[in-house]
Design an enzyme around this catalytic site. Structure first.
Site, PDB file in Angstrom:
ATOM      1  N   GLU A 186      39.974  19.082  19.116  1.00 31.08           N
ATOM      2  CA  GLU A 186      38.740  18.487  18.592  1.00 31.08           C
ATOM      3  C   GLU A 186      38.718  16.970  18.706  1.00 31.08           C
ATOM      4  OE1 GLU A 186      40.497  20.882  17.092  1.00 31.08           O
ATOM      5  OE2 GLU A 186      39.174  22.401  16.228  1.00 31.08           O
ATOM      6  N   ALA A 226      34.970  26.642  18.839  1.00 29.26           N
ATOM      7  CA  ALA A 226      33.562  26.771  18.449  1.00 29.26           C
ATOM      8  C   ALA A 226      32.725  26.387  19.665  1.00 29.26           C
ATOM      9  CB  ALA A 226      33.274  25.855  17.279  1.00 29.26           C
ATOM     10  N   GLY A 236      38.489  26.097  17.146  1.00 24.68           N
ATOM     11  CA  GLY A 236      38.151  27.220  16.273  1.00 24.68           C
ATOM     12  C   GLY A 236      38.842  28.508  16.694  1.00 24.68           C
ATOM     13  N   GLU A 243      42.143  28.332  15.125  1.00 24.64           N
ATOM     14  CA  GLU A 243      41.923  28.496  13.678  1.00 24.64           C
ATOM     15  C   GLU A 243      41.648  29.959  13.338  1.00 24.64           C
ATOM     16  OE1 GLU A 243      38.928  25.378  13.753  1.00 24.64           O
ATOM     17  OE2 GLU A 243      40.079  24.276  12.269  1.00 24.64           O
TER      18      GLU A 243
HETATM   19  C1  HXC Z   1      31.176  26.111  24.835  1.00 22.60           C
HETATM   20  C2  HXC Z   1      32.768  26.449  26.456  1.00 22.60           C
HETATM   21  C3  HXC Z   1      33.793  26.122  25.562  1.00 22.60           C
HETATM   22  C4  HXC Z   1      33.430  25.797  24.211  1.00 22.60           C
HETATM   23  C5  HXC Z   1      34.682  26.575  27.439  1.00 22.60           C
HETATM   24  N1  HXC Z   1      33.368  26.726  27.612  1.00 22.60           N
HETATM   25  N2  HXC Z   1      34.967  26.207  26.213  1.00 22.60           N
HETATM   26  N3  HXC Z   1      31.471  26.447  26.098  1.00 22.60           N
HETATM   27  N4  HXC Z   1      32.108  25.793  23.923  1.00 22.60           N
HETATM   28  N5  HXC Z   1      34.314  25.537  23.274  1.00 22.60           N
HETATM   29  C6  HXC Z   1      32.634  27.116  28.824  1.00 22.60           C
HETATM   30  C7  HXC Z   1      32.547  25.966  29.821  1.00 22.60           C
HETATM   31  O1  HXC Z   1      31.492  25.099  29.488  1.00 22.60           O
HETATM   32  C8  HXC Z   1      32.301  26.734  31.098  1.00 22.60           C
HETATM   33  O2  HXC Z   1      30.957  27.141  31.135  1.00 22.60           O
HETATM   34  C9  HXC Z   1      33.161  27.997  30.916  1.00 22.60           C
HETATM   35  O3  HXC Z   1      33.374  28.114  29.517  1.00 22.60           O
HETATM   36  C10 HXC Z   1      34.499  27.902  31.606  1.00 22.60           C
HETATM   37  O4  HXC Z   1      35.145  26.734  31.172  1.00 22.60           O
HETATM   38  P1  HXC Z   1      35.751  25.635  32.170  1.00 22.60           P
HETATM   39  O5  HXC Z   1      35.880  24.388  31.411  1.00 22.60           O
HETATM   40  O6  HXC Z   1      35.001  25.607  33.453  1.00 22.60           O
HETATM   41  O7  HXC Z   1      37.190  26.280  32.470  1.00 22.60           O
HETATM   42  P2  HXC Z   1      38.552  25.493  32.768  1.00 22.60           P
HETATM   43  O8  HXC Z   1      38.328  24.368  33.729  1.00 22.60           O
HETATM   44  O9  HXC Z   1      39.545  26.534  33.159  1.00 22.60           O
HETATM   45  O10 HXC Z   1      39.008  24.849  31.392  1.00 22.60           O
HETATM   46  C11 HXC Z   1      39.330  25.713  30.300  1.00 22.60           C
HETATM   47  C12 HXC Z   1      39.414  24.895  29.003  1.00 22.60           C
HETATM   48  C13 HXC Z   1      38.116  24.073  28.835  1.00 22.60           C
HETATM   49  C14 HXC Z   1      40.617  23.951  29.052  1.00 22.60           C
HETATM   50  C15 HXC Z   1      39.619  25.876  27.852  1.00 22.60           C
HETATM   51  O11 HXC Z   1      37.015  24.958  28.961  1.00 22.60           O
HETATM   52  C16 HXC Z   1      37.989  23.374  27.532  1.00 22.60           C
HETATM   53  O12 HXC Z   1      38.642  22.324  27.312  1.00 22.60           O
HETATM   54  N6  HXC Z   1      37.162  23.894  26.643  1.00 22.60           N
HETATM   55  C17 HXC Z   1      36.846  23.259  25.380  1.00 22.60           C
HETATM   56  C18 HXC Z   1      37.958  23.455  24.398  1.00 22.60           C
HETATM   57  C19 HXC Z   1      37.660  22.751  23.092  1.00 22.60           C
HETATM   58  O13 HXC Z   1      37.477  21.527  23.060  1.00 22.60           O
HETATM   59  N7  HXC Z   1      37.648  23.509  22.024  1.00 22.60           N
HETATM   60  C20 HXC Z   1      37.353  22.958  20.672  1.00 22.60           C
HETATM   61  C21 HXC Z   1      35.898  23.078  20.392  1.00 22.60           C
HETATM   62  S1  HXC Z   1      35.458  22.314  18.916  1.00 22.60           S
HETATM   63  P3  HXC Z   1      30.005  26.870  32.395  1.00 22.60           P
HETATM   64  O14 HXC Z   1      28.657  27.266  31.912  1.00 22.60           O
HETATM   65  O15 HXC Z   1      30.157  25.435  32.750  1.00 22.60           O
HETATM   66  O16 HXC Z   1      30.572  27.791  33.430  1.00 22.60           O
HETATM   67  C22 HXC Z   1      35.930  23.383  17.761  1.00 22.60           C
HETATM   68  C23 HXC Z   1      35.642  22.920  16.370  1.00 22.60           C
HETATM   69  C24 HXC Z   1      36.107  23.916  15.402  1.00 22.60           C
HETATM   70  O17 HXC Z   1      36.397  24.431  18.000  1.00 22.60           O
HETATM   71  C25 HXC Z   1      35.508  23.622  14.094  1.00 22.60           C
HETATM   72  C26 HXC Z   1      35.549  24.780  13.203  1.00 22.60           C
HETATM   73  C27 HXC Z   1      35.072  26.029  13.749  1.00 22.60           C
END
Ligand code: HXC
Length: 293
Positions: A167, A101, A144, A147
């Site tokens: 998360e 998400a 997400g 999911e």
């Molecule tokens: C918003 C995101 C994002 C996310 C990545 N980006 N994941 N933006 N929401 N979930 C954006 C980053 O901010 C960045 O934007 C660009 O994508 C590239 O990501 P990087 O982090 O620079 O890439 P990298 O270093 O290769 O790392 C990849 C990654 C990391 C390991 C996937 O991005 C990451 O950990 N992302 C978050 C994953 C996460 O926690 N997902 C769960 C979310 S909560 P900019 O603008 O800086 O270039 C969730 C709750 C679900 O899903 C609930 C029900 C739906």
């Protein structure tokens, strides 16, 4: 770039309708091309009977914001209504399937807002789809994103795929089925490990755990997904929907109730033309021609 009229109409429709109630703008056929803001939709397969949906925010690793989920909901609804479509593939653009998400969209949300707006209520359009769905997981499927993949009927993974429920690292927990679907699929120990550490697992680990059914080289994933979708789409859509319903029931009920339900559905296939056609074609040593009746 200016939005096309259709896009504007569709995005306005969604912001005002908030995905509640009937969506009167739906076409009878699947819209492809430039109709969406955050996804791309193509028809694939020799008979154009496969809908291929790309989550298309590659710069944000296809993070699932409200817009992408709204677009996806419309595309799935259109695909459901399009009689030509026999299977649907969801994949990601760039190096992610979906990295979860959209954290930037969620950062300042309050509990009260989540409750009032029914946050995530419209996320289950994939799970509710009665046509078969394949997640072609090309890269990160996190939070997400994992999911969403698990809401699909089949997960095919590229050898570059990574699955995870990270998360916990954000001070929250999965909210679209991660603690429930993952546990049913991979069992308690691995689900607990993934949910409590937030660590990712590889495509091969997902395969070994039964989360993915196949792993393919990255450059072959879509071809293989389309072949699988075409295979399913060549069957009777009516019977495929009944089979899907029966398998899904295994996740919802006891074994005894599930077996009873399966038997009823099996009997019900005998009320269809396609069951007769399938068996007659076998006996006469010819290919079945299903009419979805
Ligand atoms: C918003 C995101 C994002 C996310 C990545 N980006 N994941 N933006 N929401 N979930 C954006 C980053 O901010 C960045 O934007 C660009 O994508 C590239 O990501 P990087 O982090 O620079 O890439 P990298 O270093 O290769 O790392 C990849 C990654 C990391 C390991 C996937 O991005 C990451 O950990 N992302 C978050 C994953 C996460 O926690 N997902 C769960 C979310 S909560 P900019 O603008 O800086 O270039 C969730 C709750 C679900 O899903 C609930 C029900 C739906």
């Amino acid at each position: 770039m200016a939005l096309s009229a259709t896009k504007l109409l569709r995005s306005n429709l969604f912001s005002s309708a908030k995905l509640v109630g009937t969506l009167s703008l739906h076409s009878k056929y699947l819209n492809t091309g430039d109709s969406y803001n955050f996804i791309k939709v193509e028809k694939k397969g020799a008979k154009n009977n496969v809908a291929l949906i790309y989550l298309n925010r590659p710069d944000a690793l296809n993070a699932l914001n409200d817009g992408i989920i709204s677009d996806l909901t419309i595309a799935l609804d259109d695909a459901q209504k399009d009689d030509d479509i026999g299977a649907i593939i969801i994949t990601g653009s760039g190096r992610a399937f979906a990295a979860g998400a959209d954290i930037k969209e969620m950062e300042n949300k309050t509990f009260q807002e989540c409750m009032k707006s029914g946050f995530l209520d419209h996320w289950n359009s994939v799970a509710k789809c009665t046509k078969p769905t394949i997640a072609a997981v090309n890269g990160f499927a996190l939070g997400g994103g994992c999911e969403l993949a698990m809401m699909c009927d089949i997960i095919l993974a590229s050898d570059k795929a990574k699955f995870g429920q990270p998360e916990i690292k954000l001070g929250t927990i999965p909210g679209a089925g991660g603690t429930q679907r993952l546990t049913r699929v991979v069992g308690k120990s691995l689900a607990m490990e993934m949910v409590l550490t937030g660590d990712h697992i590889s495509a091969n680990e997902a395969l070994a755990a039964g989360l993915a059914s196949k792993v393919y080289p990255a450059d072959d994933l879509l071809n293989k997904a389309i072949k699988t979708a075409e295979n399913i789409a060549s069957k009777s859509k009516l019977i495929v929907a009944m089979a899907k319903d029966a398998v899904n029931t295994a996740y919802e009920t006891t074994l005894a109730e599930g077996i009873k339900f399966e038997k009823k559905i099996f009997y019900a296939t005998f009320a269809t033309d396609d069951r007769k056609e399938g068996m007659t074609a076998f006996v006469n040593k010819r290919e079945a021609e299903f009419k979805d009746q």
